[in-house]
Design a protein around this motif. Structure first.
Motif, PDB file in Angstrom:
ATOM      1  N   ALA A 112       0.810  -1.222   0.000  1.00  0.00           N
ATOM      2  CA  ALA A 112       0.000   0.000   0.000  1.00  0.00           C
ATOM      3  C   ALA A 112       0.843   1.273   0.000  1.00  0.00           C
ATOM      4  CB  ALA A 112      -0.930   0.009   1.213  1.00  0.00           C
ATOM      5  N   THR A 115      -0.097   5.021  -1.279  1.00  0.00           N
ATOM      6  CA  THR A 115      -1.538   5.251  -1.228  1.00  0.00           C
ATOM      7  C   THR A 115      -1.929   5.663   0.191  1.00  0.00           C
ATOM      8  OG1 THR A 115      -2.075   2.946  -0.671  1.00  0.00           O
ATOM      9  CG2 THR A 115      -1.898   3.500  -3.013  1.00  0.00           C
ATOM     10  N   LYS A 116      -3.165   6.058   0.375  1.00  0.00           N
ATOM     11  CA  LYS A 116      -3.607   6.453   1.712  1.00  0.00           C
ATOM     12  C   LYS A 116      -3.901   5.218   2.555  1.00  0.00           C
ATOM     13  CE  LYS A 116      -6.231  10.036   2.436  1.00  0.00           C
ATOM     14  NZ  LYS A 116      -7.389  10.972   2.547  1.00  0.00           N
ATOM     15  N   ILE A 117      -3.328   5.186   3.744  1.00  0.00           N
ATOM     16  CA  ILE A 117      -3.589   4.119   4.702  1.00  0.00           C
ATOM     17  C   ILE A 117      -4.356   4.716   5.874  1.00  0.00           C
ATOM     18  CG2 ILE A 117      -2.564   2.438   6.292  1.00  0.00           C
ATOM     19  CD1 ILE A 117      -0.198   2.211   4.411  1.00  0.00           C
ATOM     20  N   CYS A 165       3.779   9.352   1.452  1.00  0.00           N
ATOM     21  CA  CYS A 165       3.093   8.746   2.590  1.00  0.00           C
ATOM     22  C   CYS A 165       1.848   9.562   2.938  1.00  0.00           C
ATOM     23  CB  CYS A 165       4.019   8.663   3.799  1.00  0.00           C
ATOM     24  SG  CYS A 165       3.187   8.147   5.318  1.00  0.00           S
ATOM     25  N   GLY A 231      -5.005   1.476   1.253  1.00  0.00           N
ATOM     26  CA  GLY A 231      -5.309   2.021  -0.059  1.00  0.00           C
ATOM     27  C   GLY A 231      -6.723   1.691  -0.484  1.00  0.00           C
ATOM     28  N   ALA A 232      -6.884   1.376  -1.782  1.00  0.00           N
ATOM     29  CA  ALA A 232      -8.216   1.114  -2.327  1.00  0.00           C
ATOM     30  C   ALA A 232      -8.482  -0.365  -2.554  1.00  0.00           C
ATOM     31  CB  ALA A 232      -8.376   1.863  -3.654  1.00  0.00           C
ATOM     32  N   LYS A 233      -7.522  -1.231  -2.206  1.00  0.00           N
ATOM     33  CA  LYS A 233      -7.641  -2.636  -2.587  1.00  0.00           C
ATOM     34  C   LYS A 233      -7.910  -3.594  -1.434  1.00  0.00           C
ATOM     35  CE  LYS A 233      -4.751  -2.321  -6.722  1.00  0.00           C
ATOM     36  NZ  LYS A 233      -3.571  -2.874  -7.425  1.00  0.00           N
ATOM     37  N   THR A 256     -14.196   2.755   4.625  1.00  0.00           N
ATOM     38  CA  THR A 256     -13.721   4.126   4.466  1.00  0.00           C
ATOM     39  C   THR A 256     -14.792   5.112   4.913  1.00  0.00           C
ATOM     40  OG1 THR A 256     -12.256   3.521   2.622  1.00  0.00           O
ATOM     41  CG2 THR A 256     -12.872   5.840   2.823  1.00  0.00           C
TER      42      THR A 256
END
Length: 286
Positions: A112, A115-117, A165, A231-233, A256
């Motif tokens: 990730a 990406t946003k965590i 990050c 992230g998105a996954k 989210t």
């Protein structure tokens, strides 16, 4: 269904059926026999001048035999897998020790990167824990050394320094106050150890802001189990010695939304956190 849509569905059905038959190495004679229709019937459905869709029972039989979804065959979705297959692959239970050095967690964090965590920790975020707190929390585990846990904590901190990050953390006011007062697990920690940890918390959040943003919500009005959104996954809910892992966008979107709700309800926002912690330190020292 109007004529243009019907033509589109028929053409999509034919192209996708031909494609999946070719990919799976299935001939029309074998498929016809497997689904219980005449070979001529299937040949007509595959013909370029065909202008009709198969009967519902034939369509269902084709989808079942080829392990694909009816919606995909008709062009209603880009997801070719059947519902049962999607469900089995979208959720998994991953056994885990409650350690920051857990192998699965390390892999998910690395995947990730960039990406946003989003993170709701079980107590304090691992990346800012002091050695005294790590020893208190993880000292009873024989399968991992304190140095290993500290190394993973340093690794998380270094990752937070990298360009790109984007880390958001939500935890409760009660969690922070309970730690400061030495309640529960933290009763073994001295006042000085707790103050040093709070000072470290304030230092890291101030240093890494705005790449790292920490929000405090009130658990008398909001509730959250520990979870991380990678992230998105992928998202993982910590269940105690295992993670309930979701790998579909719908689950990620749902969690989210829950996380965004915690931020909207926050009593202490990221830019206010350092001053809030400084005040908490003063209160427990008095």
């Amino acid at each position: 269904m109007d004529s243009k849509e019907r033509i589109f569905r028929v053409d999509t059905f034919r192209q996708r059926l031909i494609s999946v038959m070719s990919r799976k190495g299935i001939k029309s004679s074998g498929l016809a026999q497997a689904i219980g229709v005449d070979r001529s019937t299937l040949s007509q459905l595959l013909a370029h001048d065909n202008d009709r869709l198969p009967r519902v029972d034939t369509l269902m039989a084709i989808a079942s035999k080829l392990q694909i979804s009816v919606d995909w065959l008709l062009g209603l979705t880009s997801e070719s897998r059947s519902g049962a297959e999607i469900l089995s692959q979208s959720m998994q239970l991953t056994p885990s020790l409650p350690l920051p050095s857990d192998a699965s967690l390390r892999v998910w964090h690395k995947e990730a990167m960039g990406t946003k965590i989003r993170y709701v920790p079980a107590n304090l975020p691992d990346l800012m824990k002091t050695e005294a707190v790590l020893a208190c929390e993880y000292g009873q585990f024989e399968s991992v050394s304190l140095e290993q846990v500290m190394e993973t904590t340093r690794e998380r901190y270094q990752e937070a320094l990298l360009p790109g990050c984007d880390l958001e953390v939500c935890l409760s006011v009660q969690c922070m106050v309970g730690f400061a007062k030495g309640e529960g697990l933290w009763s073994q920690l001295s006042l000085e150890d707790r103050c040093q940890q709070l000072e470290r918390f304030a230092q890291v959040t101030d240093e890494l802001y705005p790449k790292l943003r920490v929000y405090l919500f009130n658990e008398t009005r909001n509730y959250a189990s520990p979870y991380t959104i990678f992230g998105a996954k992928r998202c993982a809910v910590y269940m105690g010695h295992m993670y309930f892992v979701f790998n579909t966008s719908d689950h990620v979107i749902t969690l989210t939304g829950h996380f965004d709700g915690l931020i909207r309800a926050a009593e202490v926002h990221a830019h206010q956190l350092k001053d809030w912690i400084d005040q908490l330190i003063n209160e427990i020292r008095d």
